[in-house]
Design an enzyme around this catalytic site. Structure first.
Site, PDB file in Angstrom:
ATOM      1  N   TYR A   1      16.259  52.325  57.788  1.00 51.83           N
ATOM      2  CA  TYR A   1      16.949  53.580  58.081  1.00 51.83           C
ATOM      3  C   TYR A   1      16.602  54.584  56.990  1.00 51.83           C
ATOM      4  O   TYR A   1      15.503  54.563  56.458  1.00 51.83           O
ATOM      5  CB  TYR A   1      18.461  53.345  58.231  1.00 51.83           C
ATOM      6  CG  TYR A   1      19.118  54.405  59.087  1.00 51.83           C
ATOM      7  CD1 TYR A   1      18.679  54.656  60.384  1.00 51.83           C
ATOM      8  CD2 TYR A   1      20.162  55.169  58.589  1.00 51.83           C
ATOM      9  CE1 TYR A   1      19.253  55.640  61.170  1.00 51.83           C
ATOM     10  CE2 TYR A   1      20.758  56.156  59.372  1.00 51.83           C
ATOM     11  CZ  TYR A   1      20.292  56.390  60.659  1.00 51.83           C
ATOM     12  OH  TYR A   1      20.854  57.377  61.434  1.00 51.83           O
TER      13      TYR A   1
ATOM     14  N   GLU B   1      23.362  61.551  68.227  1.00 56.12           N
ATOM     15  CA  GLU B   1      22.733  61.462  66.904  1.00 56.12           C
ATOM     16  C   GLU B   1      21.681  62.555  66.730  1.00 56.12           C
ATOM     17  O   GLU B   1      20.761  62.695  67.544  1.00 56.12           O
ATOM     18  CB  GLU B   1      22.078  60.082  66.730  1.00 56.12           C
ATOM     19  CG  GLU B   1      21.526  59.816  65.351  1.00 56.12           C
ATOM     20  CD  GLU B   1      22.594  59.622  64.292  1.00 56.12           C
ATOM     21  OE1 GLU B   1      22.332  59.913  63.120  1.00 56.12           O
ATOM     22  OE2 GLU B   1      23.706  59.160  64.651  1.00 56.12           O
ATOM     23  N   ASP B   2      21.835  63.339  65.670  1.00 53.98           N
ATOM     24  CA  ASP B   2      20.840  64.336  65.269  1.00 53.98           C
ATOM     25  C   ASP B   2      20.536  65.369  66.351  1.00 53.98           C
ATOM     26  O   ASP B   2      19.385  65.759  66.562  1.00 53.98           O
ATOM     27  CB  ASP B   2      19.551  63.647  64.801  1.00 53.98           C
ATOM     28  CG  ASP B   2      19.735  62.994  63.429  1.00 53.98           C
ATOM     29  OD1 ASP B   2      20.764  63.276  62.786  1.00 53.98           O
ATOM     30  OD2 ASP B   2      18.866  62.217  63.012  1.00 53.98           O
TER      31      ASP B   2
ATOM     32  N   ASP C   1      27.541  63.149  62.668  1.00 52.99           N
ATOM     33  CA  ASP C   1      26.946  64.253  61.922  1.00 52.99           C
ATOM     34  C   ASP C   1      27.926  65.398  61.717  1.00 52.99           C
ATOM     35  O   ASP C   1      27.826  66.141  60.740  1.00 52.99           O
ATOM     36  CB  ASP C   1      25.708  64.789  62.650  1.00 52.99           C
ATOM     37  CG  ASP C   1      24.598  63.753  62.752  1.00 52.99           C
ATOM     38  OD1 ASP C   1      24.377  63.028  61.761  1.00 52.99           O
ATOM     39  OD2 ASP C   1      23.946  63.665  63.816  1.00 52.99           O
TER      40      ASP C   1
ATOM     41  N   ARG D   1      17.216  67.837  65.469  1.00 53.66           N
ATOM     42  CA  ARG D   1      17.584  67.974  64.056  1.00 53.66           C
ATOM     43  C   ARG D   1      17.556  66.596  63.392  1.00 53.66           C
ATOM     44  O   ARG D   1      18.581  66.026  63.067  1.00 53.66           O
ATOM     45  CB  ARG D   1      18.973  68.605  63.924  1.00 53.66           C
ATOM     46  CG  ARG D   1      19.332  69.072  62.524  1.00 53.66           C
ATOM     47  CD  ARG D   1      20.815  69.364  62.409  1.00 53.66           C
ATOM     48  NE  ARG D   1      21.628  68.167  62.586  1.00 53.66           N
ATOM     49  CZ  ARG D   1      21.875  67.285  61.624  1.00 53.66           C
ATOM     50  NH1 ARG D   1      21.334  67.428  60.435  1.00 53.66           N
ATOM     51  NH2 ARG D   1      22.633  66.229  61.873  1.00 53.66           N
TER      52      ARG D   1
ATOM     53  N   LYS E   1      19.522  53.144  63.713  1.00 53.53           N
ATOM     54  CA  LYS E   1      20.986  53.141  63.677  1.00 53.53           C
ATOM     55  C   LYS E   1      21.556  51.914  64.385  1.00 53.53           C
ATOM     56  O   LYS E   1      22.501  51.283  63.903  1.00 53.53           O
ATOM     57  CB  LYS E   1      21.507  54.435  64.314  1.00 53.53           C
ATOM     58  CG  LYS E   1      23.027  54.577  64.366  1.00 53.53           C
ATOM     59  CD  LYS E   1      23.655  54.559  62.982  1.00 53.53           C
ATOM     60  CE  LYS E   1      23.358  55.783  62.153  1.00 53.53           C
ATOM     61  NZ  LYS E   1      24.046  57.014  62.547  1.00 53.53           N
TER      62      LYS E   1
END
Length: 324
Positions: free
Chosen positions: A154, A297-298, A321, A207, A225
């Site tokens: 990770y 996620e992101d 996040d 992102r 993850k």
């Protein structure tokens, strides 16, 4: 006291933002009691949780081919750790060298080999190869050497891996759902071999960490993850599904990279993006049930807040996040 007040203020600001996005009219998950929300304990109507129950019949007898194919199934392959009896029972005679080794010896050998690599990306690739070949040994290594290997599988190494994902790509991991599949997302989900999915980590790659828009190459994040879900949280790998939604990329470098593995177009936005995400969320619920956990996620913040507000009362969702 000061830290607690800052955290409380940040949480309050996020809740206010989400309520504004929803328009203030419809009931918001933030205003509801736990018992009234998905996370409050909905009856297991679809049987999604059966993946954690004890199985009366071992998976060996129902889902794994013997012999040559068994050695190429990462879920059940043990390499030289297959015992003499197992080699006889599963038609592995002659397909392996005669030596029988323990998993502990395998672990020492792999760790020794990984430590010979000078670059973190080389270690990452070695771990991914192991995961694709011998899943139980991969998690054994990760659990026993978490402080050493966590930064490899990770952050921070996964960031470099995502940047170079097209160049190092050899075998697909997870599920790729692109705009090409619009109108057929449910069919795509059914192509995944596992049915009892409990956790989905999904990204649109806009992102990725602090690296910006990496498009389809953000897949390294959901894969990494979910490795932690298993190694640190005890969720079985077969119950985890990493997904990348490819809606294009605005990264010119990737669009001009001959090794880029995603759609070569700029990102869709607005209603087209919202419709695509809505089809995805509806398909996930239809295929896996209402209690499957979906971690966003992101995603870029402007989409992250909207997705939480839009689906917080209908799906079991979160985004670490932006949530406190």
């Amino acid at each position: 006291g000061f830290v607690a007040s800052v955290e409380a203020g940040a949480k309050g600001e996020m809740e206010s933002t989400m309520k504004e996005i929803r328009g203030g009219g419809a009931p918001c998950v933030l205003d509801m009691d736990d018992a009234a929300t998905v996370g409050g304990g909905v009856e297991d109507t679809y049987g999604e949780d059966r993946a954690t129950e004890e199985q009366l019949v071992t998976p060996w007898t129902v889902s794994v081919a013997s012999g040559y194919n068994l050695l190429r199934d990462p879920r059940y392959n043990k390499g030289l750790a297959f015992t003499e009896k197992e080699r006889e029972t599963h038609y592995l005679r002659g397909l392996l060298p005669p030596a029988v080794t323990s998993q502990e010896l395998q672990e020492r050998k792999i760790m020794h080999n990984i430590r010979q690599y000078q670059l973190p990306l080389q270690r990452y690739m070695a771990m991914m190869d192991l995961q694709e070949g011998n899943e139980r040994l991969f998690y054994k290594l990760l659990i026993d050497n978490v402080e050493e290997l966590l930064p490899i599988v990770y952050t921070p190494t996964v960031g470099e891996a995502c940047q170079k994902y097209g160049s190092i790509f050899s075998r697909p991991q997870g599920l790729y759902i692109s705009l090409k599949e619009k109108g057929k997302i449910l069919e795509v989900l059914k192509n995944w071999p596992e049915r009892s999915i409990q956790v989905i980590v999904v990204t649109d790659g806009e992102r990725i960490l602090g690296l910006g828009d990496l498009g389809c190459q953000g897949m390294g994040i959901p894969v990494g993850k979910l490795s932690l879900y298993t190694a640190l949280g005890g969720v079985r790998p077969s119950a985890c599904l990493p997904i990348t939604l490819d809606v294009g990329t605005n990264n010119e470098e990737l669009l001009n990279d001959e090794f880029y593995i995603g759609l070569r177009q700029r990102r869709v936005t607005g209603q087209e993006y919202a419709d695509f995400l809505h089809e995805f969320m509806a398909a996930v619920k239809q295929n896996y049930g209402e209690k499957v956990l979906i971690q966003f996620e992101d995603f870029a913040n402007h989409n992250a807040f909207d997705l939480l507000a839009r689906y917080g009362t209908t799906h079991l969702v979160f985004n670490d996040d932006i949530q406190v």
